[in-house]
Design a protein around this motif. Sequence first.
Motif, short mmCIF file in Angstrom:
data_model
loop_
_atom_site.label_atom_id
_atom_site.label_comp_id
_atom_site.label_asym_id
_atom_site.label_seq_id
_atom_site.Cartn_x
_atom_site.Cartn_y
_atom_site.Cartn_z
N TYR A 214 29.85 20.37 69.37
CA TYR A 214 29.86 20.93 67.72
C TYR A 214 30.99 21.39 67.38
N THR A 215 31.76 22.19 68.49
CA THR A 215 33.08 22.91 68.33
C THR A 215 34.07 21.72 67.97
N LEU A 216 33.97 20.64 68.37
CA LEU A 216 34.92 19.56 67.91
C LEU A 216 34.40 18.94 66.50
N GLY A 217 33.30 19.28 65.86
CA GLY A 217 32.91 18.56 64.66
C GLY A 217 32.12 17.37 65.07
N ALA A 218 31.61 17.12 66.27
CA ALA A 218 31.01 16.15 66.81
C ALA A 218 29.50 16.15 66.88
N TRP A 219 28.72 15.45 66.11
CA TRP A 219 27.15 15.46 66.12
C TRP A 219 26.38 14.32 66.08
N ARG A 220 27.08 13.29 65.83
CA ARG A 220 26.30 11.93 65.40
C ARG A 220 26.24 11.10 66.66
N GLU A 221 25.02 10.24 66.67
CA GLU A 221 24.74 9.56 67.75
C GLU A 221 24.84 10.26 69.23
N LEU A 222 23.92 11.41 69.17
CA LEU A 222 23.72 12.21 70.33
C LEU A 222 23.09 11.38 71.45
N ARG A 223 23.36 11.55 72.76
CA ARG A 223 22.74 11.11 73.98
C ARG A 223 22.68 12.39 74.80
N VAL A 224 21.44 12.58 75.70
CA VAL A 224 21.40 13.79 76.15
C VAL A 224 20.73 13.32 77.74
N ILE A 225 21.37 13.66 78.61
CA ILE A 225 21.15 13.54 80.12
C ILE A 225 20.63 14.90 80.70
N PRO A 226 19.39 15.16 80.57
CA PRO A 226 19.06 16.46 81.35
C PRO A 226 19.54 16.79 82.54
N THR A 227 19.83 18.01 82.95
CA THR A 227 19.99 18.27 84.34
C THR A 227 19.23 19.49 84.52
N VAL A 228 18.25 19.21 85.55
CA VAL A 228 17.05 20.24 86.00
C VAL A 228 16.73 20.55 87.34
N ASP A 229 16.94 21.70 87.91
CA ASP A 229 16.46 21.93 89.07
C ASP A 229 15.37 23.03 89.07
N ALA A 230 14.39 22.97 90.15
CA ALA A 230 13.35 24.03 89.99
C ALA A 230 12.71 24.34 91.42
N PRO A 231 12.22 25.45 91.76
CA PRO A 231 11.31 25.53 92.79
C PRO A 231 10.23 24.99 93.08
N THR A 232 9.62 24.33 91.91
CA THR A 232 8.30 23.65 91.79
C THR A 232 8.48 22.42 90.86
N ASP A 233 7.77 21.26 91.27
CA ASP A 233 7.79 20.07 90.51
C ASP A 233 7.19 20.66 89.26
N GLU A 234 6.01 21.29 89.04
CA GLU A 234 5.33 21.68 87.93
C GLU A 234 6.28 22.46 86.89
N LEU A 235 7.07 23.40 87.49
CA LEU A 235 8.34 24.00 86.48
C LEU A 235 9.22 23.06 86.35
N ARG A 236 9.63 22.17 87.15
CA ARG A 236 10.87 21.37 86.79
C ARG A 236 10.39 20.48 85.71
N ASN A 237 9.14 19.94 85.74
CA ASN A 237 8.78 18.81 84.65
C ASN A 237 8.31 19.54 83.44
N ARG A 238 8.22 20.84 83.37
CA ARG A 238 7.95 21.51 81.92
C ARG A 238 9.22 21.64 81.42
N ILE A 239 10.33 22.30 82.03
CA ILE A 239 11.61 22.21 81.77
C ILE A 239 12.26 20.92 81.06
N LEU A 240 11.82 19.80 81.88
CA LEU A 240 12.34 18.57 81.58
C LEU A 240 11.74 18.29 80.15
N ARG A 241 10.49 18.41 79.96
CA ARG A 241 9.66 17.97 78.79
C ARG A 241 10.13 18.78 77.50
#
Length: 489
Positions: A214-241
Motif C-alpha cells: 500500500y505504501t507504493l500505491g499497489a493494491w490491485r490483483e492481490l495474492r496472499v501466501i500465508p506464513t504460519v507456525d504454532a505450537p499446536t495444529d489446532e491453533l495453526r489451523n485457526r490462524i490460517l483460517r
Amino acid sequence: MNAGVTDRADAGDPFEEFSRRIEEYRALGVNPFSLATGCSVKVDVLTVLYPAIRSVRGELEMLGMKIAPRRDADVFPRTDGGFSTARGIYRSEGDVEADSGALAELSPSRAIVLAQVHRALAEDSGALAEYIGSIYSRVARAAPGVVVGKGHSIVTEGPEHQFMLFDYVKAEGEPSGGYVVGNNDTIQVIDPAEDPGSPRQAAAALFNSLNDLYTLGAWRELRVIPTVDAPTDELRNRILRNLRELSEGLGARVMDSPQPSSGALLMGATVFAETDREPPTFYDRVAPGMEVMVTRPMGDLAPVNVYMMCMLDREIADELRRQTGIGLDGLLEIKERTLRGMATPNLAVARALEDFLPAFGEDFDPRRHVAVTTDVSGPGIYVVRELAELARASIRLDRVPLVSPELSEFATANYIMPNATAGTNGAIVVVADPAVLDGLESELRGAGMDPVRIGRVISRDGPRVLAPSTLGKYVAAKAYLREFDLYDA
C-alpha cells in the motif's frame, strides 16, 4: 474500506483477565513474556541486520546472487505470462542441498525471504552474517542469478525455532507494462492479552504485510501466501483460517504453500499486488521546498507494551497514573483504539496514493506526483533518516505526532521500549510538493484518516535529519537517536 477487526468484549478485573490469558499461553507451551508485540520482534536493523547484510553481500554477488537495496517492497516488471511461486524452508545448508535439484529445475528469478533467528544471533551481526550467509550461498549456487528482492528478519527465543523461508518467484513471458510488488512480514502476536488465534491478531499480521504494498500505491490483483507456525495444529489451523477469510474479504487470491513447523508462534504472509503506476521511489527528484507528511500519528506499539507491563506489575500501573494521570481504564481505551487501527488495512491510503503517481512509463512531474513514500512500522521515526540517505537530502522535522505522547514518553523513561515511535501496520510517510500533499491530504481526510505534516526538505546536501530535542523523550536507543541532529524547539 474494510472496517477494523475487533475481538475484545467487556470484562471484569483486568489483572485477573490478563493472568488467565497468560495461563492459556503457557498451556500451549508458549512463554508470553518472551513474545515481542508486533514489529518489536524484528532484528534491529541499524546495529545488527544492516551490518550483517553488508558483510555477506560481496561474496554472494560473486556467486551471482543479488541482494536488492533496502526498500519497502520488491518491485519487478509484470509479464504477459504472469508469475509462479514456490516455497523453500531451510534450517541449515543441508536442507538447501536436499532441495537443490528442484531449485535448479525451477530456476527462479527472484526470492522474498524471511529469516527467523534465535536471540543470540539477533544480537550479534557477525553470528547472524555467518548463519544467513551459509544458507544464502547454497541457494545462490543452486539458483544462479536469483535476486533477493525483499528480506525480513525476526527474533525467536530458541535455536530449535530457527529457519529461513524463501518464497521464490519465476516470471514467465515478456514485460507487458506495469509492475508486480511483493513483500513478506510476520509477527508473533500483536497483543498478549488476547487469544493468539483471534481474528484481530491475524488481521494485524496480514495488514502489516500488505502495508508495504500500500505504501507504493499497489493494491490491485492481490495474492496472499500465508506464513504460519504454532505450537499446536489446532491453533495453526485457526490462524490460517483467519488469514484466508481476511484475505478473501479484500478480494485476494489465497495460495496454499508449505508452512514452518518449528512450533513457535508466528503469523503473517508473503503478499503480491499489481500496479500500472510508477512507484513513488523518485529519490533523485526530492527537492527543497517539498514537505513531509505522515498519514496518521506514529507509536502504535507504545500503548500495547505499556499495558502489558502494567498488567505484569501493579506498581508500574500506579507509577503510570502518578506520572501521566492515565489510569487503567484510560490506558485500556487508548490501547483498544490503537489496536483497532492496527487491525484495519490502509487500503484507503493505497487508493489515494495511486491517484498521485505517474502512469506506467510516464515521467515524474513534481507538480502532480508524490516523490517518495515509506512505511513507518518497525524502525518508527528512523525511517525518515533512511529516506534522507536514499534521497541525499536534508530534512527538518517540526514535530513527531504520536498516538499517545504520554505513553511513548513513559515507555521510554521506564525502559519498556527502546523506540516508542515504532508501530505495526502503521503510518506511511509521504514526501511531495505542498500542493500535491494538499490534494492527497484532502482525499485521506475524506476517508477518515488523520494525516499530519511533520517537516520539510531543506536542501540536497544530506543525508541529515534535524529533529526537535523532544524526540529524546520517545527514543531511548542511542544508536538511533544519534542519527538525528536535535535542536531546541
